[in-house]
Design a protein around this motif. Structure first.
Motif, PDB file in Angstrom:
ATOM      1  N   MET A 161       0.570  -1.037  -0.037  1.00  0.00           N
ATOM      2  CA  MET A 161       0.102  -0.023  -0.150  1.00  0.00           C
ATOM      3  C   MET A 161       0.793   1.188   0.087  1.00  0.00           C
ATOM      4  O   MET A 161       0.489   2.219  -0.687  1.00  0.00           O
ATOM      5  N   ARG A 162       1.945   1.268   0.737  1.00  0.00           N
ATOM      6  CA  ARG A 162       2.927   2.321   0.717  1.00  0.00           C
ATOM      7  C   ARG A 162       3.515   2.652  -0.658  1.00  0.00           C
ATOM      8  O   ARG A 162       3.504   3.785  -1.087  1.00  0.00           O
ATOM      9  N   THR A 178       1.912   6.433  -7.043  1.00  0.00           N
ATOM     10  CA  THR A 178       1.030   7.360  -7.622  1.00  0.00           C
ATOM     11  C   THR A 178       1.615   9.012  -7.426  1.00  0.00           C
ATOM     12  O   THR A 178       1.277   9.673  -8.260  1.00  0.00           O
ATOM     13  N   GLN A 179       2.199   9.129  -6.182  1.00  0.00           N
ATOM     14  CA  GLN A 179       2.714  10.511  -6.052  1.00  0.00           C
ATOM     15  C   GLN A 179       3.931  10.696  -7.512  1.00  0.00           C
ATOM     16  O   GLN A 179       3.884  11.799  -7.830  1.00  0.00           O
ATOM     17  N   LYS A 198       3.790  13.676 -10.411  1.00  0.00           N
ATOM     18  CA  LYS A 198       5.109  14.497 -10.758  1.00  0.00           C
ATOM     19  C   LYS A 198       5.506  14.478 -11.791  1.00  0.00           C
ATOM     20  O   LYS A 198       5.978  15.506 -12.439  1.00  0.00           O
ATOM     21  N   VAL A 199       5.791  13.145 -12.364  1.00  0.00           N
ATOM     22  CA  VAL A 199       6.127  13.027 -13.933  1.00  0.00           C
ATOM     23  C   VAL A 199       5.219  13.833 -14.748  1.00  0.00           C
ATOM     24  O   VAL A 199       5.601  14.320 -15.560  1.00  0.00           O
ATOM     25  N   ALA A 200       3.899  13.424 -14.617  1.00  0.00           N
ATOM     26  CA  ALA A 200       2.909  14.224 -15.426  1.00  0.00           C
ATOM     27  C   ALA A 200       2.861  15.493 -15.368  1.00  0.00           C
ATOM     28  O   ALA A 200       3.035  16.238 -16.360  1.00  0.00           O
TER      29      ALA A 200
END
Length: 88
Positions: free
Chosen positions: A60-61, A67-68, A72-74
């Motif tokens: 989960m972590r 996701t973070q 950031k890449v996007a």
């Protein structure tokens, strides 16, 4: 790895279901049943519930961090794209 209380309970159920002459052999039968069950369970490719829960938390972590990082890449790609559009 396995809950000893559950193992005891299973061994007792098996012992209780045996015919009376077999049960009269005493604690030795129950101990042998317990050893056989433990041996078979150890051969299985399983993890304890505690280990499973720990690995679930790790996953989960890791997903949260992924996701973070994707966000950031996007964001960086968008900024790069916007700056490239301005230079054309």
């Amino acid at each position: 790895m396995f809950d000893p209380k559950k193992l005891e309970q299973i061994a007792k159920q098996i012992h209780d279901s045996m015919p009376q002459p077999v049960k009269e052999l005493g604690a030795d039968v129950e101990q042998k049943v317990r050893q056989v069950i433990q041996g078979q369970l150890n051969k299985l490719d399983v993890v304890s519930r505690e280990e499973f829960d720990v690995q679930t938390q790790v996953l989960m972590r890791t997903r949260e961090k992924l996701t973070q990082l994707e966000a950031k890449v996007a964001e960086m790609e968008k900024k790069l794209s916007d700056s490239d559009s301005g230079n054309v």
